[in-house]
Scaffold this motif. Structure first.
Motif, PDB file in Angstrom:
ATOM      1  N   LEU A 173      38.859  16.071 -68.639  1.00 38.35           N
ATOM      2  CA  LEU A 173      39.455  16.515 -67.380  1.00 38.35           C
ATOM      3  C   LEU A 173      40.538  15.512 -67.032  1.00 38.35           C
ATOM      4  N   ALA A 174      41.768  15.995 -66.902  1.00 37.20           N
ATOM      5  CA  ALA A 174      42.920  15.117 -66.668  1.00 37.20           C
ATOM      6  C   ALA A 174      43.007  14.046 -67.752  1.00 37.20           C
ATOM      7  N   GLY A 175      42.646  14.409 -68.971  1.00 46.08           N
ATOM      8  CA  GLY A 175      42.755  13.510 -70.114  1.00 46.08           C
ATOM      9  C   GLY A 175      41.594  12.551 -70.292  1.00 46.08           C
ATOM     10  N   LEU A 176      40.597  12.590 -69.416  1.00 47.50           N
ATOM     11  CA  LEU A 176      39.469  11.661 -69.488  1.00 47.50           C
ATOM     12  C   LEU A 176      38.161  12.424 -69.686  1.00 47.50           C
ATOM     13  N   GLY A 177      37.227  11.806 -70.427  1.00 46.64           N
ATOM     14  CA  GLY A 177      35.897  12.355 -70.575  1.00 46.64           C
ATOM     15  C   GLY A 177      35.003  11.882 -69.445  1.00 46.64           C
ATOM     16  N   ASP A 218      34.279   8.221 -69.535  1.00 43.67           N
ATOM     17  CA  ASP A 218      35.380   7.377 -69.047  1.00 43.67           C
ATOM     18  C   ASP A 218      35.328   7.251 -67.532  1.00 43.67           C
ATOM     19  N   VAL A 219      35.036   8.351 -66.858  1.00 43.22           N
ATOM     20  CA  VAL A 219      34.952   8.318 -65.391  1.00 43.22           C
ATOM     21  C   VAL A 219      33.738   7.504 -64.955  1.00 43.22           C
ATOM     22  N   SER A 220      32.642   7.616 -65.694  1.00 46.71           N
ATOM     23  CA  SER A 220      31.427   6.876 -65.333  1.00 46.71           C
ATOM     24  C   SER A 220      31.616   5.369 -65.467  1.00 46.71           C
ATOM     25  N   ARG A 221      32.508   4.950 -66.351  1.00 45.75           N
ATOM     26  CA  ARG A 221      32.762   3.511 -66.498  1.00 45.75           C
ATOM     27  C   ARG A 221      33.619   2.947 -65.369  1.00 45.75           C
ATOM     28  N   GLU A 233      32.076   3.302 -50.492  1.00 45.47           N
ATOM     29  CA  GLU A 233      33.116   2.322 -50.143  1.00 45.47           C
ATOM     30  C   GLU A 233      32.885   1.771 -48.741  1.00 45.47           C
ATOM     31  N   ARG A 234      32.405   2.629 -47.854  1.00 48.42           N
ATOM     32  CA  ARG A 234      32.170   2.182 -46.478  1.00 48.42           C
ATOM     33  C   ARG A 234      31.053   1.149 -46.390  1.00 48.42           C
ATOM     34  N   VAL A 235      30.079   1.222 -47.303  1.00 46.76           N
ATOM     35  CA  VAL A 235      29.002   0.228 -47.298  1.00 46.76           C
ATOM     36  C   VAL A 235      29.333  -0.938 -48.241  1.00 46.76           C
ATOM     37  N   ASP A 236      30.627  -1.093 -48.556  1.00 43.14           N
ATOM     38  CA  ASP A 236      31.119  -2.240 -49.328  1.00 43.14           C
ATOM     39  C   ASP A 236      30.542  -2.284 -50.742  1.00 43.14           C
ATOM     40  N   LEU A 237      30.450  -1.113 -51.384  1.00 44.22           N
ATOM     41  CA  LEU A 237      29.981  -1.052 -52.763  1.00 44.22           C
ATOM     42  C   LEU A 237      31.050  -0.475 -53.691  1.00 44.22           C
ATOM     43  N   GLY A 238      32.294  -0.574 -53.289  1.00 41.06           N
ATOM     44  CA  GLY A 238      33.382  -0.029 -54.091  1.00 41.06           C
ATOM     45  C   GLY A 238      33.550  -0.709 -55.426  1.00 41.06           C
ATOM     46  N   TYR A 239      32.964  -1.899 -55.596  1.00 45.23           N
ATOM     47  CA  TYR A 239      33.109  -2.642 -56.848  1.00 45.23           C
ATOM     48  C   TYR A 239      32.104  -2.213 -57.911  1.00 45.23           C
ATOM     49  N   LEU A 240      31.040  -1.494 -57.535  1.00 42.15           N
ATOM     50  CA  LEU A 240      30.021  -1.085 -58.507  1.00 42.15           C
ATOM     51  C   LEU A 240      30.570   0.002 -59.423  1.00 42.15           C
ATOM     52  N   THR A 241      30.267  -0.073 -60.715  1.00 43.28           N
ATOM     53  CA  THR A 241      30.637   1.001 -61.622  1.00 43.28           C
ATOM     54  C   THR A 241      29.574   2.095 -61.558  1.00 43.28           C
ATOM     55  N   LEU A 242      29.991   3.322 -61.806  1.00 45.96           N
ATOM     56  CA  LEU A 242      29.061   4.449 -61.698  1.00 45.96           C
ATOM     57  C   LEU A 242      27.978   4.405 -62.763  1.00 45.96           C
ATOM     58  N   ASP A 243      28.260   3.736 -63.906  1.00 45.70           N
ATOM     59  CA  ASP A 243      27.236   3.668 -64.962  1.00 45.70           C
ATOM     60  C   ASP A 243      26.368   2.414 -64.858  1.00 45.70           C
ATOM     61  N   ARG A 244      26.500   1.669 -63.763  1.00 45.47           N
ATOM     62  CA  ARG A 244      25.666   0.478 -63.553  1.00 45.47           C
ATOM     63  C   ARG A 244      24.206   0.895 -63.387  1.00 45.47           C
ATOM     64  N   MET A 245      23.314   0.231 -64.133  1.00 43.70           N
ATOM     65  CA  MET A 245      21.896   0.559 -64.058  1.00 43.70           C
ATOM     66  C   MET A 245      21.345   0.168 -62.687  1.00 43.70           C
ATOM     67  N   THR A 246      20.583   1.054 -62.065  1.00 49.39           N
ATOM     68  CA  THR A 246      20.073   0.755 -60.728  1.00 49.39           C
ATOM     69  C   THR A 246      19.073  -0.392 -60.741  1.00 49.39           C
ATOM     70  N   ARG A 247      18.376  -0.584 -61.860  1.00 54.77           N
ATOM     71  CA  ARG A 247      17.395  -1.673 -61.902  1.00 54.77           C
ATOM     72  C   ARG A 247      18.061  -3.044 -61.965  1.00 54.77           C
ATOM     73  N   THR A 248      19.385  -3.100 -62.147  1.00 44.59           N
ATOM     74  CA  THR A 248      20.102  -4.383 -62.143  1.00 44.59           C
ATOM     75  C   THR A 248      20.702  -4.697 -60.781  1.00 44.59           C
ATOM     76  N   LEU A 249      20.519  -3.810 -59.804  1.00 43.06           N
ATOM     77  CA  LEU A 249      21.106  -4.028 -58.486  1.00 43.06           C
ATOM     78  C   LEU A 249      20.273  -5.024 -57.690  1.00 43.06           C
ATOM     79  N   SER A 250      20.938  -5.738 -56.800  1.00 38.98           N
ATOM     80  CA  SER A 250      20.213  -6.615 -55.874  1.00 38.98           C
ATOM     81  C   SER A 250      19.539  -5.747 -54.812  1.00 38.98           C
ATOM     82  N   GLY A 251      18.631  -6.357 -54.064  1.00 40.50           N
ATOM     83  CA  GLY A 251      17.943  -5.613 -53.018  1.00 40.50           C
ATOM     84  C   GLY A 251      18.896  -5.071 -51.970  1.00 40.50           C
TER      85      GLY A 251
END
Length: 576
Positions: free
Chosen positions: A412-416, A419-422, A460-478
């Protein structure tokens, strides 16, 4: 019924309220409390003063218990029976949701994208509007339909001849039998070497294994659009999903309604949401089974100390419990091959080391030995041994994307979708906003794009704009996990619900606290009751109602020191 304005009840008002009577859970000192519904309440106090006992172990626990009690007797047998908190009664309690500082999802397949449902909407978007490419040669795959062919014909020159052909294979039939079937079905002509020939008398086709049946032949004009569509539908049905069009200039155009590459003939899969799910048998990578990594034997684990000799146990799998069985064979092979048993492993010639690891004629090396144990992993002891010598490595088939090749080839728009999940949340929001579609596609994509933009915006409003979509949830801080749940609460659009939060400002820079307060106020503005355990002064000052517990911790805590407007606490001379 209890009057909301009954005297002696701290924090009472005539507005609808959650009325708590006789709170004694843990160290709470049997107090009464009214919490206004539809507002923002902050519970504060020193550590151990009973804040969580009131918010989670009383309010939320009673909400959960009532939910379990409300389901059918059949469903209750599958749910954990919850104890009643130590409180006389709670009136006006609404359905409760707890958002705590912990990552609830421990699955190795759970990511930020799946936990927020963003990935689910991406799957839907790619299934509806993604362009399928061949997983082998990369060429675009376009599926034809009778209607799309008729629409394409609108630009053809009027008056040119059009011949619609169905490609029919002989299969196990002889040509004479096939011709008889075609004649019975109403087909009377074949296309042979650029000419139309009748089926009667039976024409010669040489050694050909398929024939081209003339389904229709006419002069094109826009008025013949429906005729063309009907002829193509018949040709697709007779030709098992393929047809050919011969136009006036003699050019033959192949059309197919099958998902197959016209360039190299590689089959493709029709895009559907399940194709993009790494938890679905349809879309999962067959090599890594949706985990992105595969377990492979690691030479550094097999030979952890290369300074040891074979006699000292340089080959670790044969130095433990297997030594009694493996050593006689190794010793015999070493004598035959002239391998020194008392020479350090790192000084043995490379060919000798290779044969010990990979095996040779009449000798099973360490790797084949471990592979054999792996094949018998139904035995717990074998699984334990094998796992000691494996490490996780990026899957060579999907490159860590966890999807099969056919899913990764849809763009979609040249990306798989991988690619978007990364992308980070902020990058994905920019990608979604930048998507452009035609009128019909925009109508299809509209609701999905709206949900994607909203959920990415909440993150983004909760200041999580830096997280990648494929980041494992078990690696997140509390704190990160709690803010994801908070974003999900905004996306759920629930009303008249009790949200209980545990110090959501932990891990936030002070400049971002204001944005978090705005989100909490949005939740309350929808008619929800938001109860927060918090120490942050900015949040305390923003509260509609402040509850202060203390004065100390443990046995010295649990007393209701103040309940009312946040501004009123300062007036009373109470410090937090």
């Amino acid at each position: 019924m209890i009057d909301p304005a009954e005297p002696g009840v701290a924090g009472s008002s005539r507005a609808p309220a959650i009325r708590i009577r006789g709170a004694r859970q843990h160290n709470l000192k049997n107090f009464d409390l009214d919490l206004p519904r539809g507002g923002l309440t902050v519970i504060t106090g020193v550590s151990g003063s009973g804040k969580s006992s009131l918010a989670f172990d009383t309010l939320y626990a009673e909400g959960q218990r009532r939910y379990v009690e409300s389901v059918s007797a059949y469903a209750r047998q599958f749910l954990e029976r919850l104890p009643r908190p130590d409180v006389d009664v709670i009136h006006g309690l609404t359905p409760a949701v707890a958002i705590q500082q912990q990552s609830g999802a421990r699955s190795a397949r759970s990511t930020v994208g799946t936990a927020t449902e963003i990935y689910d909407y991406l799957r839907l978007l790619f299934a509806r509007l993604g362009v399928v490419h061949c997983a082998k040669c990369g060429q675009g795959i376009h599926v034809d339909r009778p209607g799309s062919i008729a629409a394409e014909a609108a630009g053809w020159t009027g008056g040119e001849s059009i011949t619609v052909l169905a490609r029919v294979g002989l299969g196990s039939l002889g040509f004479a039998d096939l011709a008889e079937q075609l004649l019975k079905a109403g087909f009377t002509r074949l296309w042979r070497d650029g000419d139309v020939v009748p089926l009667e008398p039976l024409p010669s086709i040489g050694r050909a294994r398929e024939v081209r049946v003339v389904v229709d032949r006419f002069r094109w004009s826009p008025e013949e659009s429906s005729r063309l569509a009907e002829s193509c539908e018949t040709a697709f049905r007779r030709g098992e999903g393929t047809l050919e069009l011969v136009r006036g200039n003699g050019a033959v155009e192949a059309k197919s309604e099958r998902w197959i590459c016209a360039h190299c003939g590689t089959p493709a899969l029709r895009p559907e949401p399940g194709l993009f799910s790494f938890s679905s048998a349809l879309g999962v990578c067959p090599e890594c089974r949706g985990f992105g990594d595969v377990l492979a034997f690691d030479l550094e684990r097999i030979v952890p100390d290369p300074t040891l000799t074979l006699r000292e146990g340089a080959l670790r799998p044969w130095a433990g419990s297997w030594r009694r069985i493996a050593w006689p064979r190794l010793e015999k092979f070493a004598r035959t091959e002239g391998i020194a048993l008392d020479q350090p492993w790192n000084r043995l010639p490379e060919p000798k080391r290779r044969v010990l690891i990979e095996g040779g004629e009449g000798f099973r090396g360490v790797m084949p030995f471990l592979e054999r144990l792996k094949q018998k992993s139904y035995k717990a002891g074998n699984r334990f041994v094998v796992k000691k010598y494996q490490t996780a490595r990026r899957c060579g088939s999907c490159g860590g994307a966890r999807l099969r090749r056919e899913a990764l080839a849809v763009r979609l728009a040249g990306l798989g979708i991988a690619d978007v999940s990364r992308m980070s949340v902020a990058e994905a929001a920019g990608f979604v906003r930048g998507l452009e579609f035609s009128g019909g596609e925009r109508e299809i994509a509209g609701p999905v794009l709206g949900e994607l933009e909203a959920r990415l915006s909440f993150l983004e409003r909760v200041d999580l704009g830096y997280l990648t979509l494929d980041r494992m949830t078990r690696t997140l801080s509390g704190g990160e996990a709690q803010r994801i749940e908070l974003a999900n609460a905004l996306g759920a659009h629930l009303a008249d619900t009790l949200y209980v939060l545990d110090e959501p400002t932990i891990g936030l820079h002070p400049r971002d606290t204001g944005r978090l307060i705005g989100i909490l106020e949005d939740l309350a503005a929808r008619g929800n009751t938001v109860v927060i355990v918090e120490h942050e002064p900015l949040v305390i000052r923003a509260a509609d109602t402040l509850v202060d517990l203390g004065p100390g911790a443990g046995e010295q805590g649990g007393q209701l020191l103040y309940a009312g407007p946040a501004a009123g606490m300062a007036t009373a001379g109470t410090e937090t």
